[in-house]
Motif scaffolding. Sequence first.
Motif, PDB file in Angstrom:
ATOM      1  N   ILE A 160       9.615 -31.531   7.661  1.00  0.00           N
ATOM      2  CA  ILE A 160       8.582 -30.598   8.117  1.00  0.00           C
ATOM      3  C   ILE A 160       7.606 -30.332   6.974  1.00  0.00           C
ATOM      4  CG2 ILE A 160       8.126 -28.258   8.971  1.00  0.00           C
ATOM      5  CD1 ILE A 160      10.919 -28.421  10.323  1.00  0.00           C
ATOM      6  N   ASP A 161       8.139 -30.103   5.768  1.00  0.00           N
ATOM      7  CA  ASP A 161       7.338 -29.947   4.555  1.00  0.00           C
ATOM      8  C   ASP A 161       8.055 -30.682   3.438  1.00  0.00           C
ATOM      9  OD1 ASP A 161       5.926 -29.235   2.318  1.00  0.00           O
ATOM     10  OD2 ASP A 161       6.080 -27.067   2.624  1.00  0.00           O
ATOM     11  N   ARG A 162       7.777 -31.982   3.325  1.00  0.00           N
ATOM     12  CA  ARG A 162       8.561 -32.832   2.417  1.00  0.00           C
ATOM     13  C   ARG A 162       8.418 -32.401   0.960  1.00  0.00           C
ATOM     14  NH1 ARG A 162       6.421 -37.257   0.031  1.00  0.00           N
ATOM     15  NH2 ARG A 162       8.195 -38.584   0.577  1.00  0.00           N
ATOM     16  N   ASN A 163       7.237 -31.922   0.557  1.00  0.00           N
ATOM     17  CA  ASN A 163       7.049 -31.530  -0.841  1.00  0.00           C
ATOM     18  C   ASN A 163       7.966 -30.384  -1.230  1.00  0.00           C
ATOM     19  OD1 ASN A 163       5.080 -33.394  -1.629  1.00  0.00           O
ATOM     20  ND2 ASN A 163       3.480 -32.208  -0.637  1.00  0.00           N
ATOM     21  N   THR A 164       8.296 -29.518  -0.287  1.00  0.00           N
ATOM     22  CA  THR A 164       9.222 -28.420  -0.543  1.00  0.00           C
ATOM     23  C   THR A 164      10.661 -28.827  -0.270  1.00  0.00           C
ATOM     24  OG1 THR A 164       7.543 -26.774  -0.009  1.00  0.00           O
ATOM     25  CG2 THR A 164       9.826 -26.054   0.100  1.00  0.00           C
ATOM     26  N   GLU A 165      10.889 -29.468   0.854  1.00  0.00           N
ATOM     27  CA  GLU A 165      12.264 -29.747   1.292  1.00  0.00           C
ATOM     28  C   GLU A 165      12.987 -30.738   0.398  1.00  0.00           C
ATOM     29  OE1 GLU A 165      11.650 -28.942   6.068  1.00  0.00           O
ATOM     30  OE2 GLU A 165      11.498 -30.996   5.296  1.00  0.00           O
ATOM     31  N   TYR A 166      12.271 -31.730  -0.123  1.00  0.00           N
ATOM     32  CA  TYR A 166      12.938 -32.790  -0.872  1.00  0.00           C
ATOM     33  C   TYR A 166      13.145 -32.449  -2.352  1.00  0.00           C
ATOM     34  CZ  TYR A 166      12.215 -35.888   3.160  1.00  0.00           C
ATOM     35  OH  TYR A 166      12.228 -36.471   4.417  1.00  0.00           O
ATOM     36  N   ARG A 167      12.649 -31.316  -2.809  1.00  0.00           N
ATOM     37  CA  ARG A 167      12.775 -30.946  -4.224  1.00  0.00           C
ATOM     38  C   ARG A 167      13.947 -29.982  -4.430  1.00  0.00           C
ATOM     39  NH1 ARG A 167       8.279 -31.986  -7.480  1.00  0.00           N
ATOM     40  NH2 ARG A 167       6.472 -32.819  -6.380  1.00  0.00           N
ATOM     41  N   PHE A 168      15.157 -30.511  -4.335  1.00  0.00           N
ATOM     42  CA  PHE A 168      16.370 -29.736  -4.633  1.00  0.00           C
ATOM     43  C   PHE A 168      16.440 -28.468  -3.784  1.00  0.00           C
ATOM     44  CE2 PHE A 168      14.657 -31.567  -8.679  1.00  0.00           C
ATOM     45  CZ  PHE A 168      15.496 -32.675  -8.734  1.00  0.00           C
ATOM     46  N   ASN A 169      16.091 -28.585  -2.521  1.00  0.00           N
ATOM     47  CA  ASN A 169      15.995 -27.431  -1.633  1.00  0.00           C
ATOM     48  C   ASN A 169      17.315 -27.257  -0.873  1.00  0.00           C
ATOM     49  OD1 ASN A 169      15.441 -25.904   0.853  1.00  0.00           O
ATOM     50  ND2 ASN A 169      13.302 -25.984   0.189  1.00  0.00           N
ATOM     51  N   GLU A 170      18.044 -26.187  -1.182  1.00  0.00           N
ATOM     52  CA  GLU A 170      19.359 -25.979  -0.579  1.00  0.00           C
ATOM     53  C   GLU A 170      19.261 -25.595   0.893  1.00  0.00           C
ATOM     54  OE1 GLU A 170      21.763 -23.392  -2.919  1.00  0.00           O
ATOM     55  OE2 GLU A 170      21.660 -24.672  -4.699  1.00  0.00           O
ATOM     56  N   ALA A 171      18.167 -24.955   1.304  1.00  0.00           N
ATOM     57  CA  ALA A 171      18.003 -24.630   2.719  1.00  0.00           C
ATOM     58  C   ALA A 171      17.855 -25.912   3.539  1.00  0.00           C
ATOM     59  CB  ALA A 171      16.788 -23.721   2.916  1.00  0.00           C
ATOM     60  N   TYR A 172      17.046 -26.854   3.051  1.00  0.00           N
ATOM     61  CA  TYR A 172      16.923 -28.122   3.765  1.00  0.00           C
ATOM     62  C   TYR A 172      18.236 -28.900   3.690  1.00  0.00           C
ATOM     63  CZ  TYR A 172      15.852 -32.863   5.035  1.00  0.00           C
ATOM     64  OH  TYR A 172      15.904 -34.103   5.622  1.00  0.00           O
ATOM     65  N   GLU A 173      18.914 -28.843   2.561  1.00  0.00           N
ATOM     66  CA  GLU A 173      20.208 -29.517   2.434  1.00  0.00           C
ATOM     67  C   GLU A 173      21.149 -29.064   3.554  1.00  0.00           C
ATOM     68  OE1 GLU A 173      23.482 -30.089  -1.081  1.00  0.00           O
ATOM     69  OE2 GLU A 173      22.818 -28.047  -0.639  1.00  0.00           O
ATOM     70  N   ALA A 174      21.227 -27.760   3.787  1.00  0.00           N
ATOM     71  CA  ALA A 174      22.109 -27.248   4.830  1.00  0.00           C
ATOM     72  C   ALA A 174      21.695 -27.747   6.208  1.00  0.00           C
ATOM     73  CB  ALA A 174      22.118 -25.715   4.794  1.00  0.00           C
ATOM     74  N   GLU A 175      20.385 -27.769   6.475  1.00  0.00           N
ATOM     75  CA  GLU A 175      19.922 -28.251   7.777  1.00  0.00           C
ATOM     76  C   GLU A 175      20.155 -29.746   7.918  1.00  0.00           C
ATOM     77  OE1 GLU A 175      15.890 -28.274  10.545  1.00  0.00           O
ATOM     78  OE2 GLU A 175      16.091 -26.812   8.931  1.00  0.00           O
ATOM     79  N   PHE A 176      19.978 -30.474   6.856  1.00  0.00           N
ATOM     80  CA  PHE A 176      20.241 -31.914   6.874  1.00  0.00           C
ATOM     81  C   PHE A 176      21.703 -32.185   7.249  1.00  0.00           C
ATOM     82  CE2 PHE A 176      21.704 -35.587   4.202  1.00  0.00           C
ATOM     83  CZ  PHE A 176      21.148 -36.585   4.975  1.00  0.00           C
ATOM     84  N   HIS A 177      22.602 -31.422   6.686  1.00  0.00           N
ATOM     85  CA  HIS A 177      24.021 -31.601   7.017  1.00  0.00           C
ATOM     86  C   HIS A 177      24.296 -31.213   8.471  1.00  0.00           C
ATOM     87  CE1 HIS A 177      25.954 -32.473   2.998  1.00  0.00           C
ATOM     88  NE2 HIS A 177      24.690 -32.239   2.673  1.00  0.00           N
ATOM     89  N   ARG A 178      23.552 -30.246   8.995  1.00  0.00           N
ATOM     90  CA  ARG A 178      23.706 -29.895  10.408  1.00  0.00           C
ATOM     91  C   ARG A 178      23.216 -31.026  11.306  1.00  0.00           C
ATOM     92  NH1 ARG A 178      22.182 -24.695   8.615  1.00  0.00           N
ATOM     93  NH2 ARG A 178      20.006 -24.949   9.309  1.00  0.00           N
ATOM     94  N   VAL A 179      22.158 -31.714  10.897  1.00  0.00           N
ATOM     95  CA  VAL A 179      21.697 -32.881  11.649  1.00  0.00           C
ATOM     96  C   VAL A 179      22.802 -33.927  11.714  1.00  0.00           C
ATOM     97  CG1 VAL A 179      20.117 -34.855  11.622  1.00  0.00           C
ATOM     98  CG2 VAL A 179      19.234 -32.548  11.222  1.00  0.00           C
ATOM     99  N   LEU A 180      23.466 -34.187  10.594  1.00  0.00           N
ATOM    100  CA  LEU A 180      24.550 -35.167  10.584  1.00  0.00           C
ATOM    101  C   LEU A 180      25.693 -34.729  11.503  1.00  0.00           C
ATOM    102  CD1 LEU A 180      24.701 -36.179   6.806  1.00  0.00           C
ATOM    103  CD2 LEU A 180      23.528 -37.329   8.691  1.00  0.00           C
ATOM    104  N   GLU A 181      25.976 -33.430  11.538  1.00  0.00           N
ATOM    105  CA  GLU A 181      27.004 -32.928  12.447  1.00  0.00           C
ATOM    106  C   GLU A 181      26.596 -33.137  13.900  1.00  0.00           C
ATOM    107  OE1 GLU A 181      27.462 -28.865  11.346  1.00  0.00           O
ATOM    108  OE2 GLU A 181      28.338 -29.314   9.378  1.00  0.00           O
ATOM    109  N   GLU A 182      25.319 -32.926  14.206  1.00  0.00           N
ATOM    110  CA  GLU A 182      24.822 -33.161  15.561  1.00  0.00           C
ATOM    111  C   GLU A 182      24.982 -34.632  15.945  1.00  0.00           C
ATOM    112  OE1 GLU A 182      23.091 -31.188  18.015  1.00  0.00           O
ATOM    113  OE2 GLU A 182      24.045 -29.544  16.927  1.00  0.00           O
TER     114      GLU A 182
END
Length: 312
Positions: A160-182
Amino acid sequence: MVRVGRRSATFYPPEGATALIGDFTDWERNPIPLEGPLTLEFPEGAYVEYAFLDREGRPFPDPDNPEKAENPWWSYPRAIKLPGFRYEAPPKPQEEPKVHRHRLGERRFYVAETGPSPKATVVAQDGVAFYRTAGLHKVARALFEAGEIPPVRLVFVEPIDRNTEYRFNEAYEAEFHRVLEEVEGAYGPLNELVLVGASLGGLFSLWQAWRHPERFPKVLALSPALKAHPGGKDAYRDEEWLLARYAEARRLPRVYVEVGLLEWLLGPNRRFAALLADKKAPHAYQERPSGHNWVTWKQALAPGLRYLLGPQ
């Protein structure tokens, strides 16, 4: 107009051009002023993307060069190829895998399988680009058809906002893991996980492999943006924070890395490859005479998947 030599190119500025930009100048970051024709040296067989700046600092294409660059971000780059340029085209499948579209809240992701009972799950950041521009699912299917890798599931996760999400962002990390669970809930076991990313997506993939080495044992990193540290914002000047973390780590992933000779991330990637070599970590490293673009990255997909998923 550009006159191409064996290891050089002479750029003739069109009317209104005040500067030359390209991967070799980090685009608008370090433009080269133009007062007349300019000759630059490049690696033999190089693929070069470039543009001009006008008096207001706005980029515009070379009106005398009709060859558009394979650049998904901007329309103005033009391309030249030095003698000896070879493009290693990714293999094409006989049958294209079907791609299924999904959402988790605002997050879009796509899933495809190259064959029955996938033995691994390949997860790409910048999902739409790896799906539409790179055709990663087609490459994986072609390699499966050729018997070079097992059947795999591919997951394309769109930022959604790669410049923020991909820079060691723990909030995106958690959502990314939820995607894998889905994905696991809908399609079955993930089995071995392979992370894929280019530029900042490569940074995030390597960061996840460092933080969760037991879960993410393999990474395909294309020009990973290693000039970064938590809290930093300058991908050109920031400290190479993740290299220090890898130097301290006891367990490292198996990594395939490619980078272009014309991009600012060449030095950081060379240092990263040297670190992996010093630690005797399993890895493969490749440099190509091109820049921070999909011409470089698309050539890496087949050898990267072979290295990470093929017979050892």
